[in-house]
Design a protein around this motif. Structure first.
Motif, PDB file in Angstrom:
ATOM      1  N   TYR A 161       0.844  -1.195   0.000  1.00 13.01           N
ATOM      2  CA  TYR A 161       0.000   0.000   0.000  1.00 13.01           C
ATOM      3  C   TYR A 161       0.883   1.250   0.000  1.00 13.01           C
ATOM      4  N   ILE A 162       0.498   2.210  -0.815  1.00 21.74           N
ATOM      5  CA  ILE A 162       1.284   3.424  -0.979  1.00 21.74           C
ATOM      6  C   ILE A 162       0.435   4.619  -0.533  1.00 21.74           C
ATOM      7  N   ARG A 163       1.077   5.536   0.180  1.00 21.22           N
ATOM      8  CA  ARG A 163       0.429   6.794   0.583  1.00 21.22           C
ATOM      9  C   ARG A 163       1.190   7.939  -0.075  1.00 21.22           C
ATOM     10  N   TYR A 164       0.499   8.706  -0.902  1.00 24.86           N
ATOM     11  CA  TYR A 164       1.145   9.780  -1.662  1.00 24.86           C
ATOM     12  C   TYR A 164       0.881  11.116  -0.990  1.00 24.86           C
ATOM     13  N   ARG A 165       1.895  11.969  -0.998  1.00 23.42           N
ATOM     14  CA  ARG A 165       1.754  13.338  -0.503  1.00 23.42           C
ATOM     15  C   ARG A 165       2.503  14.260  -1.461  1.00 23.42           C
ATOM     16  N   HIS A 166       1.895  15.404  -1.766  1.00 28.96           N
ATOM     17  CA  HIS A 166       2.601  16.359  -2.616  1.00 28.96           C
ATOM     18  C   HIS A 166       3.333  17.406  -1.788  1.00 28.96           C
ATOM     19  N   HIS A 167       3.100  17.357  -0.459  1.00 30.89           N
ATOM     20  CA  HIS A 167       3.876  18.231   0.431  1.00 30.89           C
ATOM     21  C   HIS A 167       4.100  17.474   1.733  1.00 30.89           C
ATOM     22  N   TYR A 168       5.365  17.414   2.173  1.00 24.88           N
ATOM     23  CA  TYR A 168       5.677  16.713   3.414  1.00 24.88           C
ATOM     24  C   TYR A 168       6.861  17.411   4.067  1.00 24.88           C
ATOM     25  N   PRO A 169       6.670  17.891   5.325  1.00 27.02           N
ATOM     26  CA  PRO A 169       7.759  18.615   5.997  1.00 27.02           C
ATOM     27  C   PRO A 169       8.966  17.695   6.229  1.00 27.02           C
ATOM     28  N   PRO A 170      10.157  18.131   5.916  1.00 22.83           N
ATOM     29  CA  PRO A 170      11.354  17.290   6.131  1.00 22.83           C
ATOM     30  C   PRO A 170      11.553  16.933   7.586  1.00 22.83           C
TER      31      PRO A 170
END
Length: 1152
Positions: free
Chosen positions: A54-63
């Motif tokens: 299962y994959i969870r995609y994010r177009h913004h993720y804090p480092p």
């Protein structure tokens, strides 16, 4: 970690985190189009395995969040996909460099990465590369999904290798200590050889391996590792990681029990592998053991290379009840660490999502309440909005709608916080709209028109005010007007007087720029705001369709079959029809309206506002017939109570018309108020028939209007009332102008009259007219006038019971046998004793000054135009009020015999009851002058009347009523004939008024008998000359004089025989009669003669002769012998005329 992910759910623990980001300038629309295609590949079946990745995609993720990847591996960015635009080969090196810079941001955790280049063509694109994909354009990229699947498989290979590497670590006791960022400084200087330290390292690594197993699709392995980690970490009081192990255990159990997921996305998860299908029926089995692990399965360093032998069943899975308990325990451990606030918050959110599926709302609210009070770092306004929005969503999921609306409203207010440079009023408005259901509010006013009010009115009003303010800040005055109208309409009962004034003032200021309409307002997101009609401004309690005025109501001409015959049913009465419970508003009314005429509808309204309410442009809403509504404007005083308002309009066509409601304009808001939406309104029916046009007649008269209003017994109303004052016996003409004020020609006219409300007896014809001259002017076109003349003739009873004059005998005057000259007058003062004894009434005698009243109705039945063709007509009534003042009275009537048996003297005592001098005259008589209040006697010589032509009264006793009526008719007919012969008239010279004086009601039976000719007609002829009255027959002495006595029987029965004796005498004019005339007169034959029985209409004649021996004036008195025949007859029948004979010397011829 400082940025919470409020969308986290328990099943996210098994996902791999992949970040998708643009490089350089990429159109937002294009980026999200590709991102949507990429994110669609969210789960991939691993080749040669039953496992699912299962994959969870994010177009913004804090480092900084990536630094917590060792604590929970689903927080670690393991894949990076970048999207870029590159139009030329020159830009490619720079673009590729940016790709490497992006990889360095997550470099420590990345398993693999990809670069998708759009727009670049040429040799560079032909070079085989695994980490870069070239596409000509965003539209020509069919292989994106396939490349993503390959990318995910590469991630799986790395994941599996790391899992196997950690699970089979043979480094002896030197297991590395996994730390969260804030722990690194705390472990400096610790004894790494202590048993406590080693257990800590083992427990954390065991938990870490559990995370990897869960991501790799090995659910049972992860459960075993989580259980072992919990035991190890609990023994060394490593609470932060113990909480993480418990949360991992809960996540794995949730994934097992709820394969559909807890995030609310239908079908987002596939069913687990075959190893779990056998236990699917027991997934909700309570009481599962927390630890069922064989200690022999562990090696000396605490990690067994292969744990699959110990995992055959799902007994290590928590029950649904235990899941929540472990979540509570884990959250309590997180709460011990200030820097773990984000972890604690996300755990609460995950637990709430699980409880929402389990429908355990109260426990879920406790977790949410805990989440509210978790202190994070200083959040940005956007993060606050996100936090409150998620809290609202979660409260909504557990059924706490009002609580959800509360946090949604806070999020809305946060969108417009003063600290934001550019407040997001549109977002604020949208969030406020989403709070409405939670506060039992809707944007449809119909939801508030039925039943009791739902929800807290004070909160609802506050929310509506905020909607109005947000609309204004958005620059949308139409929305302001709509929401303010809704507030005023639905919350009117809860507003204070001051609030009502404030709201209406605000509404008027907004409508000055943008008037309120009945159009539906559609928002950009598709939400529609229905119109808000002001049904409470004013409040309407009843609607009543009014009939036309009486003079304008149409009537149907009666057919031969009659109006009341119904052809719909063969039954005279049907209870089904009589008691049908149809809709009251659809009930047809039993009167009609007329095309082209103004029709009225009465509304009973009241003003609930504490100030004067101005309603403008108020009119009717109708269907069925073309209708011209004539708007009205009204001003209702403050809290007026029920107030009648009449709305008018003109139907332009014929047919059925239905009044559906009314429209208003209040405070600049136009409203269409339908009766169907007003359940409390009473009505007598709203459907009425409109018939074709009819003419309209208006009448004006030559007489003044009357203050008296006639109330006829039929209930009809009188359109016009006129009055006139007349003296008794006077005649006056009433000239009526008939004006056609309608639009149709007046073609038919019928006039009838009816006397009402009078106890007085009228003689003669009261009202008379000739309609022919008027009808000659028809058809009367619109605007034209025709005249109509009515003669008003009042003849009431002239009799008076007071005897104001003395009897003739009292005055010592004997009239018996006295030849009277006609007319005979006698002026006598009224008797003293006839005056009233009461001093207060002594000023008047009798009831002479009483004014009597006559009332009549003239009815004009008229028609014309299309309505006449359809058989309709109108009635117009004119009320006539006549005050009759007395003119003269006949206080006494009597008769005296005249010298002729065919005549008599009628004596009338005439009283002038007016205040003016009056002259009275009869036929062939001189005028008699009467002063005011004077009484005089007048004698009129009249020929006797023959009444034999009138019907006789029946003698049958069974017909007493008819006999009485017939007798009255005979009496009236006799009086009418006598009055016509007398022709008595009066005049008042000072007023120039004149009229008739009728004796019809004065003559009694005795007087009538005296005025009637006897049925036996006696004719006496002397020397062939008829003797009567003052006729003197001349004869000569010595010559025989023939004498004839003739009897004619005009009665209905035979009379006779009679015996009569002729007795001559001389009258000395001093009351002495000399009957001793044997030496002066001799009879040729006997002086007594007989007349045999005479049949009806027959006659009998006696012949005799007289011989006068001396000169002189002689009289003959013929007397009847008293026998049975003469006794049976009235004396008036046996009255013979007197005979006057003058005997002179014979003329001797002179001899020359």
């Amino acid at each position: 970690m400082s940025v919470p992910d409020y969308m986290q759910c328990a099943e996210d623990h098994q996902t791999l985190l992949v970040v998708v980001q643009p490089i350089g300038i990429v159109p937002e629309e294009s980026f999200f189009r590709i991102y949507k295609r990429i994110s669609a590949v969210s789960q991939v079946n691993v080749r040669d395995s039953q496992r699912v990745l299962y994959i969870r995609y994010r177009h913004h993720y804090p480092p900084e969040n990536n630094e917590w990847g060792d604590f929970q591996t689903h927080r670690k960015v393991v894949g990076l996909i970048t999207i870029t635009d590159c139009s030329s080969a020159k830009e490619w090196p720079q673009t590729f460099e940016k790709f490497h810079l992006h990889k360095e941001m997550y470099g420590s955790t990345l398993y693999d990465s990809r670069l998708f280049v759009f727009g670049l063509q040429g040799e560079i694109t032909e070079q085989p590369r695994t980490d870069v994909a070239f596409y000509p354009s965003y539209d020509e990229c069919e292989t994106v999904e396939k490349r993503i699947e390959d990318f995910i498989e590469s991630l799986f290979i790395v994941l599996e290798s790391k899992r196997l590497d950690r699970a089979t670590d043979k480094s002896g006791d030197k297991i590395p200590l996994l730390c969260v960022p804030f722990e690194k400084k705390d472990f400096v200087g610790l004894d790494t050889d202590s048993r406590h330290y080693k257990k800590r390292c083992q427990g954390r690594m065991r938990k870490h391996v559990g995370d990897l197993c869960l991501q790799a699709g090995m659910l049972q392995d992860s459960l075993v590792h989580y259980h072992m980690a919990v035991e190890l970490l609990r023994s060394v009081n490593d609470f932060l990681w113990l909480g993480a192990a418990l949360e991992g255990l809960c996540s794995a159990s949730v994934i097992y029990h709820y394969p559909g997921g807890t995030g609310g996305k239908v079908g987002s998860r596939r069913a687990q592998g075959g190893s779990l299908s056998a236990e699917a029926g027991n997934r909700h089995r309570p009481g599962a053991q927390e630890v069922l692990i064989d200690p022999g399965a562990l090696t000396s360093n605490g990690i067994n290379a292969d744990t699959s032998a110990e995992i055959g069943r799902a007994k290590n899975c928590l029950s649904p009840e235990d899941i929540i308990d472990k979540y509570k325990e884990a959250i309590s451990y997180y709460g011990k660490y200030k820097n773990a606030g984000v972890i604690e918050l996300e755990a609460c959110v995950k637990a709430v999502r699980v409880l929402a599926i389990q429908k355990r709302s109260m426990e879920a609210s406790e977790f949410l309440q805990n989440a509210v009070y978790i202190n994070l770092r200083q959040l940005s306004e956007e993060e606050k909005i996100q936090r409150y929005s998620i809290l609202s969503e979660l409260y909504e999921r557990i059924g706490f709608h009002r609580k959800s609306a509360f946090f949604k409203r806070i999020a809305a207010m946060q969108c417009a916080a003063p600290s934001i440079p550019e407040p997001g009023w549109r977002a604020c408005y949208k969030l406020l709209l989403e709070t409405l259901p939670g506060y039992s509010l809707s944007l449809d006013p119909q939801d508030f028109s039925k039943g009791t009010h739902r929800g807290w009115a004070a909160v609802q009003m506050r929310l509506l005010h905020e909607l109005v303010y947000a609309s204004r800040r958005m620059g949308n005055p139409a929305l302001c007007v709509r929401h303010l109208s809704f507030l005023l309409q639905t919350m009117l009962d809860f507003l204070s007087d001051q609030e009502k004034k404030d709201v209406t003032q605000s509404l008027e200021s907004y409508t000055a720029k943008c008037p309120g309409t009945m159009e539906v307002i559609t928002l950009p997101d598709g939400l529609k705001l229905p119109p808000v009609p002001f049904t409470k401004l004013p409040i309407v309690r009843s609607v009543k369709l009014l009939n036309l005025p009486t003079s304008l109501r149409p009537h149907k001409m009666k057919s031969l079959l009659g109006q009341n015959v119904s052809t719909k049913s063969p039954f005279i009465y049907s209870p089904i029809i009589a008691h049908s419970r149809g809709e009251e508003r659809n009930k047809k009314i039993d009167f009609q309206w007329v095309q082209g005429d103004v029709c009225e509808v009465q509304l009973m309204v009241y003003n609930p506002m504490p100030f004067e309410l101005r309603v403008e442009n108020m009119g009717l809403l109708t269907t069925g017939v073309e209708f011209e509504s004539l708007p009205a404007a009204l001003s209702l005083p403050a809290e007026s109570g029920l107030y009648p308002v009449t709305l008018v309009g003109v139907p332009q066509t014929t047919g059925q018309i239905t009044v559906n409601g009314y429209h208003t304009s209040v405070f600049g808001v136009f409203s269409d108020c339908l009766l169907d939406n007003l359940p409390g309104v009473k009505t007598n029916g709203c459907t009425v028939e409109v018939i074709p046009a009819l003419p309209r007649l208006q009448i004006s008269t030559s007489l003044p209007r009357s203050a008296h209003t006639l109330q006829p017994s039929s209930g009809d109303e009188i359109s016009t009332n006129v009055s006139v004052q007349l003296y008794n016996g006077e005649t006056q003409q009433l000239i009526i102008k008939l004006e056609n004020i309608g639009t149709e020609p007046l073609e038919k006219l019928e006039v009838t009259a009816k006397t009402v409300n009078t106890k007085e007896k009228l003689y003669g014809e009261f009202l008379s007219w000739n309609l022919e001259d008027t009808l000659s002017q028809f058809p009367l076109k619109p605007g034209k006038i025709a005249t109509f003349t009515v003669n008003i003739k009042v003849k009431l009873d002239f009799s008076c019971q007071e005897n104001l004059l003395q009897d003739l005998s009292d005055d010592g005057i004997s009239v018996t046998g006295l030849p009277l000259s006609s007319p005979f007058r006698q002026v006598v003062k009224p008797r003293v004793e006839t005056k009233a004894l009461n001093p207060q009434e002594s000023s008047k005698v009798g009831d002479f000054s009483h004014v009597k009243t006559l009332e009549a109705i003239l009815n004009f039945k008229y028609s014309g135009g299309p309505g006449h063709v359809e058989g309709y007509y109108r009635n117009l009534s004119l009320g006539l009020h006549v005050e009759v003042e007395p003119s003269v009275f006949f206080t006494r009537v009597s008769t005296l015999p005249a010298t002729s048996t065919r005549q008599c003297h009628l004596l009338l005592d005439v009283f002038n009851s007016t205040e003016h001098e009056l002259t009275i005259s009869a036929k062939n008589n001189e005028d008699l002058i009467l002063h005011a209040g004077e009484c005089q006697r007048m004698a009129i010589q009249v020929d006797k009347f023959s009444f034999e032509s009138f019907p006789e009264s029946p003698t049958d006793g069974t017909q007493l009523a008819n006999a009485k009526q017939l007798e009255e008719e005979r009496q009236q007919a006799k009086g009418l004939e006598i009055n016509s012969k007398l022709d008595i008239c009066w005049k008042i010279p000072s007023l120039k008024r004149e009229g008739e004086a009728s004796v019809e009601g004065v003559l009694n039976q005795l007087v009538l008998e005296h005025l009637q000719l006897a049925p036996l007609q006696w004719d006496i002829l002397v020397d062939g000359q008829l003797c009567d009255c003052d006729v003197v027959v001349n004869c000569q002495v010595g010559d025989p004089v023939p004498l004839q006595v003739k009897l004619t029987n005009w009665s209905k029965h035979s009379v006779g025989p009679f015996a009569l004796t002729v007795m001559p005498y001389q009258d000395y004019q001093n009351g002495v009669h000399n009957y001793d005339l044997q030496d002066a007169i001799t009879f040729v034959g006997s002086n007594t003669f007989y007349i045999d029985s005479v049949k009806p209409t027959k006659d009998s004649v006696y012949f005799g002769a007289l011989l006068f021996l001396y000169t002189g004036d002689f009289y003959l008195n013929i007397k009847f012998h008293e026998d049975n025949c003469s006794r049976e007859l009235p004396l008036s029948w046996l009255c013979l005329p007197s005979v006057h004979i003058r005997a002179t010397e014979p003329v001797v011829p002179t001899k020359l």
